[in-house]
Design a protein around this motif. Structure first.
Motif, mmCIF file in Angstrom:
data_model
loop_
_atom_site.group_PDB
_atom_site.id
_atom_site.type_symbol
_atom_site.label_atom_id
_atom_site.label_comp_id
_atom_site.label_asym_id
_atom_site.label_seq_id
_atom_site.Cartn_x
_atom_site.Cartn_y
_atom_site.Cartn_z
ATOM 1 N N GLU A 71 11.145 1.068 -14.908
ATOM 2 C CA GLU A 71 11.297 1.580 -13.453
ATOM 3 C C GLU A 71 10.049 2.405 -12.844
ATOM 4 O O GLU A 71 9.835 1.985 -11.518
ATOM 5 C CB GLU A 71 12.561 2.483 -13.353
ATOM 6 C CG GLU A 71 12.970 2.969 -12.353
ATOM 7 C CD GLU A 71 14.048 4.072 -11.896
ATOM 8 O OE1 GLU A 71 13.990 4.877 -11.102
ATOM 9 O OE2 GLU A 71 14.791 4.122 -13.091
ATOM 10 N N ARG A 72 9.703 3.044 -13.375
ATOM 11 C CA ARG A 72 8.341 3.738 -12.906
ATOM 12 C C ARG A 72 7.221 2.838 -12.507
ATOM 13 O O ARG A 72 6.524 2.688 -11.573
ATOM 14 C CB ARG A 72 7.880 4.838 -13.846
ATOM 15 C CG ARG A 72 8.786 5.966 -13.819
ATOM 16 C CD ARG A 72 8.734 6.699 -12.622
ATOM 17 N NE ARG A 72 9.789 7.953 -12.729
ATOM 18 C CZ ARG A 72 9.450 8.987 -12.022
ATOM 19 N NH1 ARG A 72 8.406 9.066 -10.806
ATOM 20 N NH2 ARG A 72 9.940 9.970 -12.026
ATOM 21 N N ILE B 104 5.344 -1.030 -6.330
ATOM 22 C CA ILE B 104 5.802 -1.261 -4.954
ATOM 23 C C ILE B 104 5.497 -0.080 -3.971
ATOM 24 O O ILE B 104 5.201 -0.502 -2.445
ATOM 25 C CB ILE B 104 7.530 -1.014 -5.086
ATOM 26 C CG1 ILE B 104 8.099 -2.120 -5.777
ATOM 27 C CG2 ILE B 104 8.163 -0.849 -3.743
ATOM 28 C CD1 ILE B 104 9.634 -2.005 -6.350
ATOM 29 N N GLN B 105 5.363 1.100 -4.397
ATOM 30 C CA GLN B 105 4.522 1.950 -3.515
ATOM 31 C C GLN B 105 3.335 1.738 -3.081
ATOM 32 O O GLN B 105 2.913 1.726 -1.908
ATOM 33 C CB GLN B 105 4.604 3.510 -4.379
ATOM 34 C CG GLN B 105 6.235 4.066 -4.282
ATOM 35 C CD GLN B 105 6.635 4.695 -3.154
ATOM 36 O OE1 GLN B 105 5.790 4.616 -2.114
ATOM 37 N NE2 GLN B 105 7.862 5.047 -2.899
ATOM 38 N N ALA C 162 9.011 -5.779 -9.511
ATOM 39 C CA ALA C 162 8.051 -5.449 -8.465
ATOM 40 C C ALA C 162 8.062 -6.603 -7.702
ATOM 41 O O ALA C 162 7.745 -6.579 -6.310
ATOM 42 C CB ALA C 162 6.908 -4.907 -9.273
ATOM 43 N N ILE D 115 1.756 7.032 -10.058
ATOM 44 C CA ILE D 115 3.198 7.455 -10.505
ATOM 45 C C ILE D 115 3.423 8.111 -11.869
ATOM 46 O O ILE D 115 2.649 7.786 -12.784
ATOM 47 C CB ILE D 115 4.105 6.278 -10.093
ATOM 48 C CG1 ILE D 115 5.480 6.914 -9.960
ATOM 49 C CG2 ILE D 115 4.106 5.008 -11.504
ATOM 50 C CD1 ILE D 115 6.609 5.743 -9.522
ATOM 51 N N GLU E 254 8.128 0.922 -9.721
ATOM 52 C CA GLU E 254 8.197 1.552 -8.602
ATOM 53 C C GLU E 254 6.712 1.703 -7.977
ATOM 54 O O GLU E 254 6.398 2.044 -6.825
ATOM 55 C CB GLU E 254 8.862 2.884 -8.635
ATOM 56 C CG GLU E 254 8.998 4.018 -7.382
ATOM 57 C CD GLU E 254 9.874 5.196 -7.684
ATOM 58 O OE1 GLU E 254 9.767 6.030 -6.916
ATOM 59 O OE2 GLU E 254 10.395 5.154 -8.710
ATOM 60 N N ALA F 154 10.618 -7.028 -4.957
ATOM 61 C CA ALA F 154 10.688 -6.093 -3.830
ATOM 62 C C ALA F 154 9.284 -6.403 -3.094
ATOM 63 O O ALA F 154 9.444 -6.134 -1.956
ATOM 64 C CB ALA F 154 10.590 -4.614 -4.443
#
Length: 511
Positions: A166-167, A173-174, A124, A61, A170, A127
């Motif tokens: 946040e990144r 999570i991705q 993370a 990311i 994310e 999620a």
């Protein structure tokens, strides 16, 4: 033996319960229950085998700031970047063997404080169900990234921190969302061409100064290359290039995590951000194995090993000056080629044990005494206002900052087992001697260390290197742990490895 014991107990129960039944009925009932038990046990065995499905997912990311200018770390003075020469990434890999799930993250940053990582891990974890103590986050140590921690006179880019948190979350999570059946393997490459110990003994009579005017240093960091004053390096190097690779069941490459004990390369203009050789390595390796068109995109990552006293300058002979970014390209290409050779030797396995341990230890802080604080105040008062470019003034400021530090700090340490491979983490700029000692004593072969992980606690010289002095030992926000910190960290990491070697796997996969 398990089947026999089970059948015997079932037969006894059936025969007792149906003692009054006919002789003809007994064997029928016993046989029926025996068949049922075999079917049940076979089902459990099939379930256990079904659980042994290895999965992997990876995602890179972009963490390049969205707005410029930004404060850039990696210098003793405040520096501002107006652009990014190449993108910065948080590269994320999630592994799941049906019993345990872990995540590995490496970020293109000089250093990242623990609080940032902890916040990203929590998001993370909520999620994905991956436990926070099963997530390892590290920084590559590029010296041309956004400043997010207090070192020397760098100003923290506060507005960037929520974006970075946040990144990172994310990205994990991705990567988790892309989990698919996979195979994993590892191998160890070698490249002695790009690593040199930067701490040197000089010839007798050559003066070695320090910013505290103590006159006790016996080594100098980054002396003039190929100088007549050079005697010999003050420590070894580690040329190994371990690689961990995962691929889909059809052979499509998913990710590759490498490790190399090289501080960084540099050669970046002061007003630019860059991922340094870590980012270029990822691009070069991807091309070398023809993975550019993989879907989902293949993710290659270079983590920093134990490079606190290692850099890319050949002090023995010197080297030709290169234009900006050229030395980065040369180093990245050479190390990527070594990693690609090792990659070809990887033997992939369909399933491996996967375990992780985390602990926290408390370490002392080298705070200045009353006289040292008074000296620092006097130096700054005499200098007056204005930028601090002189080392004595820079370290006077560091002395006043360290006077406000607590007497102890807590650091987070982790160890991971992936089959017969082990990875340990350090939140410091760790000396190569420590990495070599861990590799030698580890019950797992191979083993490597990812430094600058889960926080930042400055340089980690060994007690022997502390005694030699030099830049890496000079008390500052970049070097403040007590002299006995390295033995404590090394001992704790080896204890974690021993636990992984003797323990039984425990399920940490969210249900």
């Amino acid at each position: 033996m398990m089947f026999r014991r089970t059948n015997r107990s079932i037969r006894i129960c059936v025969e007792h319960r149906f003692a009054k039944a006919s002789c003809f009925a007994k064997p029928i009932l016993a046989t029926t229950v025996w068949i049922a038990s075999v079917v049940c046990i076979s089902g459990l065995a099939m379930t256990a085998e079904t659980d042994k499905i290895f999965r992997a997912g990876a995602f890179a990311i972009d963490i390049t700031p969205e707005k410029f200018p930004v404060s850039s770390s990696g210098s003793m003075t405040h520096r501002v970047a107006k652009q990014a020469h190449d993108p910065l990434h948080a590269r994320c890999l999630v592994l799941d063997n049906g019993q345990t799930s872990i995540a590995l993250v490496t970020c293109d940053s000089c250093m990242i404080p623990r609080e940032i990582y902890d916040s990203a891990k929590q998001i993370a974890s909520e999620a994905t169900g991956i436990a926070t103590d099963h997530i390892l986050c590290s920084a590559t140590h590029t010296h041309t990234a956004v400043s997010v921690g207090h070192t020397f006179q760098s100003l923290v880019e506060e507005d960037y921190i929520p974006f970075l948190v946040e990144r990172i979350a994310e990205g994990i999570i991705q990567a988790h969302s892309q989990l698919e059946p996979a195979r994993i393997g590892w191998a160890v490459g070698n490249n002695p061409n790009q690593v040199f110990n930067r701490r040197w003994f000089l010839r007798p009579g050559v003066e070695i100064d320090d910013p505290f005017d103590s006159g006790t240093d016996r080594v100098r960091m980054n002396p003039s290359a190929n100088s007549r004053s050079l005697l010999q390096p003050a420590g070894p190097v580690d040329p190994e290039v371990p690689v961990v690779a995962v691929q889909a069941l059809d052979g499509r490459p998913i990710a590759m995590w490498a490790n190399y004990s090289l501080h960084y390369v540099g050669g970046v203009p002061p007003e630019s951000l860059s991922a340094d050789y870590f980012g270029e390595f990822a691009r070069q390796f991807t091309k070398m194995i023809l993975a550019n068109q993989s879907k989902p995109p293949f993710v290659a990552a270079m983590t920093n090993g134990t490079s606190g006293d290692i850099n890319n300058i050949n002090f023995f002979e010197g080297r030709t000056s290169q234009p900006p970014f050229e030395q980065i390209r040369l180093v990245a290409n050479d190390v990527a080629a070594s990693a690609a050779v090792a990659y070809q030797r990887v033997q992939f396995e369909n399933w491996v044990p996967l375990e992780m341990r985390e602990t926290e230890i408390e370490l002392g802080v080298r705070r200045p005494d009353t006289e040292e604080v008074a000296r620092a105040k006097q130096l700054l008062a005499d200098a007056g206002d204005g930028p601090r470019n002189d080392r004595r003034l820079i370290y006077a400021g560091e002395t006043l900052d360290l006077a406000e530090y607590p007497p102890t700090v807590k650091v987070k340490l982790q160890a991971i087992r992936i089959g017969g491979l082990a990875i340990v983490s350090s939140p410091c700029e760790t000396f190569v001697e420590t990495g070599l000692a861990i590799k030698k004593s580890s019950p797992f072969k191979p083993t490597f260390t990812i430094e600058l992980a889960n926080g930042y606690n400055g340089y980690l010289p060994t007690p022997e290197q502390h005694a030699l002095g030099g830049y890496e030992t000079w008390r500052a926000k970049s070097s403040y742990l007590s002299v006995d910190a390295e033995p404590k960290i090394r001992e704790t990491l080896l204890q974690l490895l021993d636990e992984l070697n003797t323990s039984r796997p425990q399920s940490t996969v969210a249900k």
